[in-house]
Enzyme design. Structure first.
Site, short mmCIF file in Angstrom:
data_model
loop_
_atom_site.label_atom_id
_atom_site.label_comp_id
_atom_site.label_asym_id
_atom_site.label_seq_id
_atom_site.Cartn_x
_atom_site.Cartn_y
_atom_site.Cartn_z
N SER A 1 47.64 28.89 40.38
CA SER A 1 46.16 28.47 39.62
C SER A 1 47.06 27.45 38.46
O SER A 1 48.26 27.67 37.90
CB SER A 1 46.51 29.85 39.00
OG SER A 1 45.39 29.68 37.16
N HIS B 1 35.04 52.44 53.13
CA HIS B 1 34.88 52.48 51.41
C HIS B 1 35.90 51.65 50.82
O HIS B 1 35.52 51.85 49.73
CB HIS B 1 34.21 53.46 51.44
CG HIS B 1 33.21 54.67 52.31
ND1 HIS B 1 31.57 53.81 52.84
CD2 HIS B 1 33.91 55.19 53.20
CE1 HIS B 1 31.70 54.51 53.84
NE2 HIS B 1 32.49 55.84 54.41
#
Length: 481
Positions: free
Chosen positions: A286, A156
């Site tokens: 970026s 999870h």
């Protein structure tokens, strides 16, 4: 580099931007139409051997022109005839005037069309399998190197216990090992359509051989073997069964699922600063944020893997809507979906090889994360130690529950470090085991048999699987973009 005129047209990025030369050629028009001519030569040779009036000169003429295709003439013929196979029959006949009367003798369009597709599928698998083997080899080396390096395991995306970096890699490897077996099985299950005629009954060939069933069967067998197949499908309609495409493309879609899972994990780990894909010296992550190191290779794999999985719907729909012996609504769809499946699988394997050859591990960051979480994970060991020292299990459980909640509040509400261990050390209740705490908190005592599992898995399931591909292991890939 494409010319200015090409820039005015849409070009599939699968070919113009990503795919390997060998896979691009496998589905190229040049290979396709050369294969058609080879199939016509195989048919003529077999028909001659079985007694039809075909001469050595006719076959020699066809063989001498097997690869010099006048594509402009073929395009003009197709524009007039609206039939691609007959356009190429005429084009081949133009340069083989002696052989012209016997080209395509007894055959239907699917003799060249479907058999060529089956050859492309077989050859496509043969291109993919060594690439997949190289990915597995690189990951196996990585798993072996980090077999006993403890790291946080996640369920999870929460850290319940430790595993090792090598064991995590083996979970990826297990998927890919299954994919190798699936690809090999799909390739080996392929058969040739062979010579079956218009509706699959071989009626035209039975007429050519004046009712001699044995010669028709031998013709089918001879052409099948010339094309490099061991068997032909005994029963076909006009085309080979569309479920063959389902089988091949579902195998590739399954590979896509594996790659997307692996690369999603590789995309998550850089956020933790534990593992990163390779990052080139001059690479820009970026345009706005110079510090970023985006996992662009893994992201590309996930993006293309989704496309590979989505393509699976095409053969399912096509197979489900075929009428009786065949309808032509399969053709345009298959021209797109079959090549794109193999081209996409080819790209993601080349990219994944590049990733797995350069994975970077940061052990100190992993160690820091373990130190942050391990006190919580060690609580069960601490409870067992207290019980061995004469304490009460339920009483100890409650003590640790309260201290754990207090420590968790410091972490979550105050942004502080996990101080559970310090709280345990200050509590007189735990005095009998304070001398054992270092041993109880040794990360290597929390990884179970992970190193042994890695060693056994690599030795028994991974390395033997790679043996047939050893000759191709040293091939490197360079990502242009």
């Amino acid at each position: 580099m494409a010319g200015a005129e090409e820039m005015n047209k849409y070009r599939s990025p699968l070919v113009s931007r990503y795919a390997s030369k060998e896979m691009s050629y496998n589905f190229s028009d040049k290979k396709k139409f050369i294969t058609w001519r080879k199939l016509w030569i195989f048919l003529a040779k077999a028909e001659k051997a079985l007694g039809l009036p075909i001469t050595d000169a006719q076959i020699a003429e066809m063989e001498s022109h097997a690869e010099d295709i006048d594509f402009a003439m073929a395009a003009e013929e197709e524009r007039k005839l609206r039939h691609d196979v007959m356009a190429h029959v005429h084009t081949f006949a133009h340069c083989c005037p002696t052989a012209a009367p016997i080209i395509h003798l007894g055959a239907t369009s699917c003799y060249v069309g479907d058999n060529t597709d089956l050859i492309a599928l077989r050859d496509g698998f043969n291109i993919l399998l060594p690439k997949l083997a190289r990915v597995i080899d690189r990951l196996a080396n990585f798993a072996e190197e980090y077999a006993d390096l403890p790291t946080l395991g996640f369920t999870h995306f929460q850290p319940p216990q430790l595993t090792t970096v090598g064991k995590q890699a083996c979970l990826w490897l297990q998927d890919l090992v299954m994919d190798v077996r699936k690809l090999e099985r799909a390739r080996d299950d392929l058969r040739f359509r062979g010579v079956k005629g218009t509706t699959g009954t071989q009626a035209s060939f039975l007429q050519l051989f004046q009712g001699d069933h044995d010669k028709v069967e031998e013709l089918d067998k001879m052409v099948t073997e010339m094309a490099g197949f061991k068997k032909a499908y005994l029963v076909t309609g006009q085309t080979y069964n569309c479920k063959v495409d389902i089988d091949c493309m579902s195998t590739l879609a399954s590979l896509g699922a594996s790659v997307q899972k692996i690369c999603t994990d590789i995309r998550l780990l850089p956020n933790l600063k534990e593992i990163e894909e390779p990052f080139e010296k001059e690479q820009i992550g970026s345009s706005a944020m110079p510090y970023k190191r985006n996992p662009m290779r893994a992201e590309r794999c996930c993006s293309l893997a989704r496309h590979l999985i989505a393509l699976m719907d095409d053969p399912l729909q096509t197979a489900s809507v075929q009428w009786l012996e065949r309808t032509l609504d399969d053709s345009a769809n298959r021209r797109i979906s079959l090549p794109e499946s193999f081209l996409t699988a080819d790209i993601i394997l080349s990219t994944l090889q590049n990733i797995t050859e350069g994975l970077v591990v940061y052990p100190k960051v992993i160690e820091r994360h373990i130190r942050h979480e391990l006190p919580f994970m060690a609580t069960e060991n601490i409870i067992k130690a207290i019980v061995k020292a004469g304490g009460n299990r339920q009483e100890c459980h409650e003590k640790i529950r309260v201290l754990s909640q207090e420590a968790a509040a410091v972490v979550k509400q105050e942004g502080g470090d996990n101080d559970l261990l310090a709280r345990i050390q200050r509590d007189p209740y735990f005095a009998p085991i304070l001398g054992q705490l270092d041993a109880l908190l040794d990360p290597k005592t929390f990884i179970g048999r992970a190193p042994q599992q890695v060693k056994k898995f690599l030795a028994e399931e991974v390395r033997p699987l790679l043996e047939p591909y050893k000759a191709n292991m040293d091939v490197k890939v360079e990502l242009v973009l």
